[in-house]
Scaffold this active site. Structure first.
Site, PDB file in Angstrom:
ATOM      1  N   THR A   9       0.847  -1.193   0.000  1.00  0.00           N
ATOM      2  CA  THR A   9       0.000   0.000   0.000  1.00  0.00           C
ATOM      3  C   THR A   9       0.877   1.236   0.000  1.00  0.00           C
ATOM      4  O   THR A   9       2.030   1.182   0.440  1.00  0.00           O
ATOM      5  CB  THR A   9      -0.930   0.049   1.226  1.00  0.00           C
ATOM      6  OG1 THR A   9      -1.776   1.205   1.124  1.00  0.00           O
ATOM      7  CG2 THR A   9      -0.160   0.148   2.518  1.00  0.00           C
ATOM      8  N   ASP A  69      -6.999  -4.862   3.081  1.00  0.00           N
ATOM      9  CA  ASP A  69      -8.146  -4.308   2.375  1.00  0.00           C
ATOM     10  C   ASP A  69      -9.241  -4.155   3.411  1.00  0.00           C
ATOM     11  O   ASP A  69      -9.538  -5.090   4.160  1.00  0.00           O
ATOM     12  CB  ASP A  69      -8.610  -5.207   1.230  1.00  0.00           C
ATOM     13  CG  ASP A  69      -9.477  -4.418   0.246  1.00  0.00           C
ATOM     14  OD1 ASP A  69      -8.983  -3.436  -0.312  1.00  0.00           O
ATOM     15  OD2 ASP A  69     -10.655  -4.786   0.062  1.00  0.00           O
TER      16      ASP A  69
END
Lengths: 195, 195
Positions: B7, B70
């Protein structure tokens, strides 16, 4: 804790039961009707996950803990075959002996009496909260002369590195210590203990 | 051990770094060029795995340990939306404030000033040997009156069960204790410690 196995293979059930004696190990077919689980993945990992997920869904029990194993042998001289097709190398429904014999035959076609090889086991665990899949490997050689009645699958032609006996000849305590499945299960148990 | 995050979201990097202080936490974009990771999955779990696998492949390092997150919020009165679309609820490239405002607007359209809701985090870890994905949940309510500047995402409108403050108002120690992400990370760390 009850651990539901996504397999009806009696050899696997026995091995996993021995290696996971702290859990109540139950083949899924003792809870729901056995069904065909399509192993459409392209890797051991995918197939193990497919099987565990399919059984988790079939059980319809949010608290279920399902364990699946997908494993096989890869023979260097055969370009890594039979790999994920280990259980059906000589065709769908082939016996362990048929599959083993095909490896022997293929090696003989190449005028080889053996080859480096390794076993892979992928162990998948599926619960509502998590999915885990881990690999274990065992390296060694295959020989074209099967020896020993122990184990199952390709064990009579597989000689692990550091040994002169085949897995079919080695006692089950030794196999338990060195096997691909036990290495993967050792890690899987770390996760099972968090549940 | 180095833990590579799949990320570039600075809020996530900060939170994960705080929660995993025993590891060297490095965003993947410090190692390889950042690339678009398509989140084509239909669940948090699938998207977390997709991201972790994509970064593992991109790194080309067999010894890499990649972690992906997520996460999102599901609002009961909105039929569970925005769920996996939490980061793009008001459109691709929408800011946190735009997305939060859309939840507020949708609730107001229904003449509601709040609704039960929950956060889900799926944390995936991918290495050569294994894949692990685990969920953590945090239950509470959303309100149409944003409060507080802490946190990120929908934190200013989410009031966790047992609290009267929003996540945006709660101090980071409290959030660390109760958050969906920290619950999932706590389990993930059990697995990371086996590596």
């Amino acid at each position: 804790m009850k651990l539901v196995l996504a397999t009806s293979n009696s050899g696997k059930v026995r091995e996993i039961r021995e290696l996971c004696s702290e859990f109540e190990v139950v083949p899924y077919s003792q809870i729901v009707s056995a069904f065909e689980i399509e192993e459409s993945g392209t890797t051991f990992k995918e197939n193990a996950l497919l099987k565990a997920r399919a059984v988790f869904e079939a059980l319809g029990d949010e608290s279920a803990v399902v364990l699946a194993d997908d494993s096989g042998i890869s023979v260097d001289a055969l370009g890594g075959e039979p790999s994920i097709y280990s259980a059906r190398y000589a065709g769908v429904g082939a016996s362990d002996r048929d599959n083993l014999q095909k490896v022997v035959d293929e090696l003989k076609k190449l005028s080889l009496s053996g080859s480096k090889a390794h076993y892979t086991a992928a162990i998948a665990i599926v619960t509502r909260q998590m999915e885990y899949v881990v690999h274990g490997w065992m390296y060694g050689e295959v020989t074209t002369t099967p020896r020993g009645d122990g184990g199952f699958g390709y064990d009579p032609i597989f000689v692990p590195d550091g040994f002169s006996k085949t897995l079919g000849e080695l006692d089950s305590d030794t196999k338990r210590e060195i096997s691909h499945r036990s290495k993967a299960l050792k890690l899987a148990k770390v996760v099972l203990k968090t549940l």
